[in-house]
Design a protein around this motif. Structure first.
Motif, PDB file in Angstrom:
ATOM      1  N   ALA A 119       0.831  -1.209   0.000  1.00 12.99           N
ATOM      2  CA  ALA A 119       0.000   0.000   0.000  1.00 12.99           C
ATOM      3  C   ALA A 119       0.866   1.260   0.000  1.00 12.99           C
ATOM      4  CB  ALA A 119      -0.931  -0.004   1.215  1.00 12.99           C
ATOM      5  N   ALA A 120       2.009   1.174   0.657  1.00  9.23           N
ATOM      6  CA  ALA A 120       2.891   2.346   0.741  1.00  9.23           C
ATOM      7  C   ALA A 120       3.648   2.582  -0.554  1.00  9.23           C
ATOM      8  CB  ALA A 120       3.878   2.158   1.900  1.00  9.23           C
ATOM      9  N   LYS A 121       3.919   1.517  -1.288  1.00 10.52           N
ATOM     10  CA  LYS A 121       4.800   1.630  -2.460  1.00 10.52           C
ATOM     11  C   LYS A 121       4.206   2.457  -3.591  1.00 10.52           C
ATOM     12  CE  LYS A 121       6.829  -2.268  -3.733  1.00 10.52           C
ATOM     13  NZ  LYS A 121       7.010  -3.737  -3.917  1.00 10.52           N
ATOM     14  N   GLU A 122       2.899   2.346  -3.797  1.00 11.90           N
ATOM     15  CA  GLU A 122       2.274   3.044  -4.921  1.00 11.90           C
ATOM     16  C   GLU A 122       1.490   4.258  -4.441  1.00 11.90           C
ATOM     17  OE1 GLU A 122       2.823   2.013  -8.099  1.00 11.90           O
ATOM     18  OE2 GLU A 122       1.834   3.861  -8.719  1.00 11.90           O
ATOM     19  N   PRO A 123       1.951   5.487  -4.700  1.00  7.13           N
ATOM     20  CA  PRO A 123       3.069   5.844  -5.572  1.00  7.13           C
ATOM     21  C   PRO A 123       4.347   6.214  -4.831  1.00  7.13           C
ATOM     22  CG  PRO A 123       1.775   7.807  -5.186  1.00  7.13           C
ATOM     23  CD  PRO A 123       1.153   6.697  -4.360  1.00  7.13           C
ATOM     24  N   TRP A 124       4.356   6.084  -3.482  1.00  2.00           N
ATOM     25  CA  TRP A 124       5.390   6.792  -2.714  1.00  2.00           C
ATOM     26  C   TRP A 124       6.785   6.220  -2.869  1.00  2.00           C
ATOM     27  CZ3 TRP A 124       3.363  11.120  -2.052  1.00  2.00           C
ATOM     28  CH2 TRP A 124       1.987  11.225  -1.785  1.00  2.00           C
ATOM     29  N   PHE A 125       6.900   4.985  -3.366  1.00  2.00           N
ATOM     30  CA  PHE A 125       8.239   4.424  -3.563  1.00  2.00           C
ATOM     31  C   PHE A 125       8.763   4.678  -4.980  1.00  2.00           C
ATOM     32  CE2 PHE A 125       9.173   1.237   0.052  1.00  2.00           C
ATOM     33  CZ  PHE A 125       8.626   2.101   0.986  1.00  2.00           C
ATOM     34  N   TRP A 126       7.982   5.407  -5.780  1.00  2.00           N
ATOM     35  CA  TRP A 126       8.528   5.894  -7.048  1.00  2.00           C
ATOM     36  C   TRP A 126       9.359   7.131  -6.737  1.00  2.00           C
ATOM     37  CZ3 TRP A 126       8.755   3.153 -11.299  1.00  2.00           C
ATOM     38  CH2 TRP A 126       7.809   2.150 -11.517  1.00  2.00           C
ATOM     39  N   TYR A 127      10.388   6.922  -5.984  1.00  2.00           N
ATOM     40  CA  TYR A 127      11.169   8.013  -5.411  1.00  2.00           C
ATOM     41  C   TYR A 127      12.623   7.776  -5.825  1.00  2.00           C
ATOM     42  CZ  TYR A 127      11.246  11.690  -1.821  1.00  2.00           C
ATOM     43  OH  TYR A 127      11.318  12.887  -1.158  1.00  2.00           O
ATOM     44  N   SER A 128      13.087   8.593  -6.737  1.00  2.00           N
ATOM     45  CA  SER A 128      14.431   8.386  -7.281  1.00  2.00           C
ATOM     46  C   SER A 128      15.498   8.614  -6.213  1.00  2.00           C
ATOM     47  CB  SER A 128      14.666   9.359  -8.444  1.00  2.00           C
ATOM     48  OG  SER A 128      16.010   9.316  -8.863  1.00  2.00           O
ATOM     49  N   THR A 129      16.551   7.826  -6.290  1.00  2.00           N
ATOM     50  CA  THR A 129      17.670   8.047  -5.356  1.00  2.00           C
ATOM     51  C   THR A 129      18.555   9.200  -5.824  1.00  2.00           C
ATOM     52  OG1 THR A 129      18.858   6.310  -6.548  1.00  2.00           O
ATOM     53  CG2 THR A 129      17.785   5.701  -4.480  1.00  2.00           C
ATOM     54  N   GLY A 130      18.254   9.751  -6.989  1.00  2.00           N
ATOM     55  CA  GLY A 130      18.929  10.969  -7.435  1.00  2.00           C
ATOM     56  C   GLY A 130      17.903  12.061  -7.622  1.00  2.00           C
ATOM     57  N   VAL A 131      18.164  12.939  -8.573  1.00  2.00           N
ATOM     58  CA  VAL A 131      17.187  14.001  -8.836  1.00  2.00           C
ATOM     59  C   VAL A 131      16.267  13.627  -9.988  1.00  2.00           C
ATOM     60  CG1 VAL A 131      18.626  15.834  -7.904  1.00  2.00           C
ATOM     61  CG2 VAL A 131      18.839  15.220 -10.318  1.00  2.00           C
ATOM     62  N   GLY A 132      16.378  12.406 -10.472  1.00  2.00           N
ATOM     63  CA  GLY A 132      15.464  11.925 -11.501  1.00  2.00           C
ATOM     64  C   GLY A 132      15.907  12.232 -12.917  1.00  2.00           C
ATOM     65  N   TYR A 133      17.022  12.908 -13.068  1.00  2.00           N
ATOM     66  CA  TYR A 133      17.434  13.357 -14.395  1.00  2.00           C
ATOM     67  C   TYR A 133      18.313  12.347 -15.135  1.00  2.00           C
ATOM     68  CZ  TYR A 133      15.504  18.031 -14.708  1.00  2.00           C
ATOM     69  OH  TYR A 133      14.651  19.096 -14.854  1.00  2.00           O
ATOM     70  N   THR A 134      18.733  11.297 -14.467  1.00  2.00           N
ATOM     71  CA  THR A 134      19.544  10.289 -15.144  1.00  2.00           C
ATOM     72  C   THR A 134      18.957   8.909 -14.877  1.00  2.00           C
ATOM     73  OG1 THR A 134      21.043   9.927 -13.282  1.00  2.00           O
ATOM     74  CG2 THR A 134      21.601  11.709 -14.782  1.00  2.00           C
ATOM     75  N   HIS A 135      19.097   8.029 -15.870  1.00  2.00           N
ATOM     76  CA  HIS A 135      18.492   6.698 -15.734  1.00  2.00           C
ATOM     77  C   HIS A 135      19.204   5.860 -14.688  1.00  2.00           C
ATOM     78  CE1 HIS A 135      21.948   5.543 -18.253  1.00  2.00           C
ATOM     79  NE2 HIS A 135      21.772   4.343 -17.778  1.00  2.00           N
ATOM     80  N   THR A 136      20.423   6.238 -14.315  1.00  2.00           N
ATOM     81  CA  THR A 136      21.186   5.443 -13.353  1.00  2.00           C
ATOM     82  C   THR A 136      20.684   5.622 -11.915  1.00  2.00           C
ATOM     83  OG1 THR A 136      22.806   7.238 -13.254  1.00  2.00           O
ATOM     84  CG2 THR A 136      23.279   5.410 -14.744  1.00  2.00           C
ATOM     85  N   ARG A 156      18.163   4.886  -9.684  1.00  2.00           N
ATOM     86  CA  ARG A 156      16.979   4.042  -9.593  1.00  2.00           C
ATOM     87  C   ARG A 156      16.078   4.500  -8.453  1.00  2.00           C
ATOM     88  NH1 ARG A 156      17.524  -0.411 -12.879  1.00  2.00           N
ATOM     89  NH2 ARG A 156      15.249  -0.291 -12.783  1.00  2.00           N
ATOM     90  N   ALA A 157      14.812   4.200  -8.611  1.00  2.00           N
ATOM     91  CA  ALA A 157      13.833   4.579  -7.594  1.00  2.00           C
ATOM     92  C   ALA A 157      13.805   3.554  -6.467  1.00  2.00           C
ATOM     93  CB  ALA A 157      12.450   4.700  -8.233  1.00  2.00           C
ATOM     94  N   TRP A 158      13.242   3.962  -5.340  1.00  2.00           N
ATOM     95  CA  TRP A 158      13.087   3.026  -4.225  1.00  2.00           C
ATOM     96  C   TRP A 158      12.382   1.749  -4.680  1.00  2.00           C
ATOM     97  CZ3 TRP A 158      10.947   5.958   0.699  1.00  2.00           C
ATOM     98  CH2 TRP A 158      11.934   6.846   1.166  1.00  2.00           C
ATOM     99  N   ILE A 159      11.387   1.900  -5.566  1.00  2.00           N
ATOM    100  CA  ILE A 159      10.593   0.733  -5.953  1.00  2.00           C
ATOM    101  C   ILE A 159      11.440  -0.285  -6.718  1.00  2.00           C
ATOM    102  CG2 ILE A 159       9.748   1.450  -8.249  1.00  2.00           C
ATOM    103  CD1 ILE A 159       6.887   0.714  -7.060  1.00  2.00           C
ATOM    104  N   ASP A 160      12.554   0.182  -7.305  1.00  2.00           N
ATOM    105  CA  ASP A 160      13.471  -0.714  -8.009  1.00  2.00           C
ATOM    106  C   ASP A 160      14.561  -1.256  -7.094  1.00  2.00           C
ATOM    107  OD1 ASP A 160      12.207  -0.300 -10.510  1.00  2.00           O
ATOM    108  OD2 ASP A 160      13.293   1.597 -10.755  1.00  2.00           O
ATOM    109  N   ASP A 161      14.853  -0.539  -6.047  1.00  2.00           N
ATOM    110  CA  ASP A 161      15.928  -0.922  -5.122  1.00  2.00           C
ATOM    111  C   ASP A 161      15.488  -0.518  -3.710  1.00  2.00           C
ATOM    112  OD1 ASP A 161      18.166  -1.316  -3.602  1.00  2.00           O
ATOM    113  OD2 ASP A 161      19.542  -0.237  -4.923  1.00  2.00           O
ATOM    114  N   LEU A 162      15.060  -1.513  -2.939  1.00  2.00           N
ATOM    115  CA  LEU A 162      14.457  -1.240  -1.627  1.00  2.00           C
ATOM    116  C   LEU A 162      15.490  -1.053  -0.510  1.00  2.00           C
ATOM    117  CD1 LEU A 162      11.533  -3.832  -1.794  1.00  2.00           C
ATOM    118  CD2 LEU A 162      11.285  -1.336  -1.797  1.00  2.00           C
ATOM    119  N   ARG A 163      16.761  -1.095  -0.841  1.00  2.00           N
ATOM    120  CA  ARG A 163      17.761  -1.049   0.236  1.00  2.00           C
ATOM    121  C   ARG A 163      17.690   0.236   1.049  1.00  2.00           C
ATOM    122  NH1 ARG A 163      23.278  -1.998  -2.611  1.00  2.00           N
ATOM    123  NH2 ARG A 163      22.201  -0.750  -4.195  1.00  2.00           N
TER     124      ARG A 163
END
Length: 611
Positions: free
Chosen positions: A285-302, A304-311
């Motif tokens: 329930a928490a993941k959508e949409p709140w884990f679509w959270y980039s570990t950067g500023v979102g400007y580069t594909h490298t 990844r978002a929390w939803i791709d890497d939960l560490r």
């Protein structure tokens, strides 16, 4: 633009790193410095945009750079007609992005733009809340249409429906159309990105300029604290992580969370218990949409978002579990921030003598608070939710190319510019349509291999902080507020950081003084090594690093102004911070004892010995 006698390196004298020869082929001609424009380009001031692109940019990722190049600047130049400013130009040098703010010096033209700006911007400010309310469904609809885009392999033969329903267009047309929709969707969201942003910054900057005139000596930090404390969406993902930590404790799962540090192992163990399955339901329930959270500023594909890497969220949750069981309060100190905001605003209002000036002050601070949620919240919709989805859609298209033999890996697609991808896609559909062998499987692999080597070589070079001719004055507000480009910063760059051996100066972003061992973080992957009590030292942070801020003693960044993410998040967490130091990640070593003086914008290296 007025200039100083000292200069930064000419864009035409910067050496190419060994092994990166030919880097220019990665980028379109319009993003490169050109010899036929040498005189003009050498006379301008170009600063390195390490905030959005700290690493050499991949060819496909230039779509983000090119997006804001148009979407942001047209707002200033063509829509609002901001009186004293033109756009922020950009170029690429050795794979790194450089920006050049452009002022408008013609007084007649400035005067002509004033009534246009007042009328147009005034309309938006008068209807701000309703326009923002309409902006949200536009952004969400753009995201939903992005989700619906898919890329399937072309069929061996067209389906029967192509005959019985005789649509007249076939699989090849649909594939090309979906790619065009993907790119168009990106630019559409890019346009929404800036629909209200420049005005939001303008409102804040107007308040800032009023305060600086009315209260000589007032700091940017004090001004920012009069606007802080709004419950923006930046903090919602971290709030969800706190909630998951509380739920884990309530369900008696804390030992499991503490024991299993690998997210996959933890979730597998949770699935074996009834309490764990309840917790997993809360996680979903928490993941959508709140884990679509980039570990950067979102400007580069490298990034990844929390939803791709939960560490990252799971590491943070583990820390929250420890604090809860230790009896500590894990909530953000929002109430204290609000009380401080009210106190500071009241104190400054009281010292204004004229009723008219006091009314103007209170009106401006309210406007700054009104625009502030959009200024920050748009980032979640655009740079995190949308852009993280966008990068994954590009990867899906990469899979299609892998299946057709064009690429060896789905990530190879990022070594092509988006226009090259369009050409490759046409090659693919032409081969499919004719039943002949496309050129791509033999054409692209050697090009990609060469570009991989070039980008690796470019990463070995430290980009100059600036190029060209430094200005005597810096007036462009976004450069000051977001990137922290100030005369002091420019002087520091001209000195080459020579005085930064034991002390660095930057923007006093968040008050307080803290000491601790430095933890130098150069990429999101290194966040997992941050320990409680560390002083985070980085080039720039992302909002998704917020959980880390609950563990560190202070924060220092190379880049950023008073409205940069590091500054905003630090103020909300009550964390001493200095941003825009220029050279912190170069001068501070991991483990050195450092002091962060967030009141005065000073970082001191107390112990030169790294542990």
């Amino acid at each position: 633009m007025a200039t100083t006698e000292r200069t930064f390196p000419s864009p035409f004298s910067v050496a190419t790193p060994t092994g990166a020869e030919g880097w220019e082929e990665l980028y379109p001609y319009y993003l490169r410095f050109r010899e036929d424009q040498r005189e003009s380009e050498e006379s301008r001031f170009w600063f390195f945009d390490g905030m959005h692109n700290p690493q050499p940019i991949y060819p496909f990722d230039t779509i983000m750079v090119e997006n804001w190049w148009v979407s942001c600047n047209l707002q200033t130049v063509r829509l609002w007609q901001v009186p004293p400013a033109l756009g922020i130009d950009q170029r690429i040098m050795n794979g790194y992005i450089y920006c050049s703010p452009t002022a408008l010096d013609d007084p007649d033209e400035v005067a002509a733009r004033v009534p246009v700006f007042q009328r147009r911007a005034g309309y938006y400010f008068q209807h701000w809340d309703e326009i923002y309310a309409a902006w949200i469904p536009k952004a969400e609809d753009c995201i939903e249409r992005l989700k619906a885009i898919s890329f399937e392999p072309l069929p061996d033969k067209e389906p029967e429906s192509s005959v019985t329903e005789h649509p007249g267009v076939y699989s090849s047309w649909h594939l090309l159309r979906r790619y065009d929709e993907l790119i168009s969707n990106m630019f559409e969201m890019g346009s929404y990105h800036f629909e209200m942003l420049n005005l939001g910054y303008g409102a804040y900057n107007t308040f800032r300029e009023f305060c600086q005139a009315a209260f000589p000596g007032i700091t940017d930090q004090t001004i920012a604290r009069m606007v802080a404390g709004i419950d923006i969406m930046y903090f919602r993902p971290d709030d969800e992580v706190r909630g998951l930590a509380r739920r884990a404790v309530e369900l008696g799962l804390a030992p499991l969370v503490r024991e299993l540090t690998d997210p996959d192992e933890l979730m597998a163990a949770m699935a074996e218990r009834s309490e764990g399955r309840e917790w997993l339901t809360a996680l979903e329930a928490a993941k959508e949409p709140w884990f679509w959270y980039s570990t950067g500023v979102g400007y580069t594909h490298t990034d990844r978002a929390w939803i791709d890497d939960l560490r990252l969220p799971f590491d943070a949750m583990r820390g929250y579990v420890d604090k809860i069981e230790a009896g500590e309060d894990i909530d953000r100190p929002l109430e204290r921030v609000l009380e401080e905001r009210a106190r500071i605003t009241e104190e400054y209002a009281e010292v204004i003598a004229a009723d008219e000036d006091r009314a103007a002050f209170l009106e401006l601070v309210e406007l700054a608070r009104q625009v502030y949620p959009y200024v920050e919240n748009h980032n979640f919709y655009v740079e995190h939710w949308h852009h993280s989805l966008f990068w994954n859609k590009v990867r899906e298209l990469g899979d299609l190319f892998v299946g057709a033999g064009f690429f060896g890996d789905r990530e190879d697609i990022f070594y092509l510019h988006r226009d090259e991808v369009r050409s490759a896609l046409y090659d693919l559909v032409a081969g499919w349509a004719t039943g002949c062998t496309p050129r791509g499987p033999s054409y692209w692999p050697p090009i990609i291999a060469r570009r991989v080597r070039i980008l690796e070589a470019l990463r070995t070079a430290n980009p100059d902080p600036a190029l060209g001719t430094p200005p005597l004055e810096i007036k462009e507000p976004i450069s000051i507020m977001l990137w922290g480009i100030t005369p002091t910063m420019v002087e520091s760059w001209l000195d080459g950081g020579e005085d930064a051996a034991t002390e660095l100066r930057g923007v006093a972003a968040s008050p307080g003084v803290a000491r601790g061992p430095a933890r130098v973080v150069n990429s999101p992957d290194e966040l997992h090594g941050v320990q409680s009590g560390d002083v985070l030292v980085c080039r720039i942070t992302a909002p998704s690093w917020a959980p880390v801020f609950s563990r560190v003693a202070g924060a220092v960044s190379d880049i950023g102004g008073i409205m940069a993410h590091t500054a905003i998040v630090s103020r909300e967490y009550g964390l001493p911070a200095v941003v825009g130091t220029g050279f912190a990640t170069q001068n501070i070593k991991d483990g050195q004892l450092v002091e962060v003086d967030g009141d005065n914008g000073v970082v001191r290296i107390l112990d030169a010995t790294a542990t």
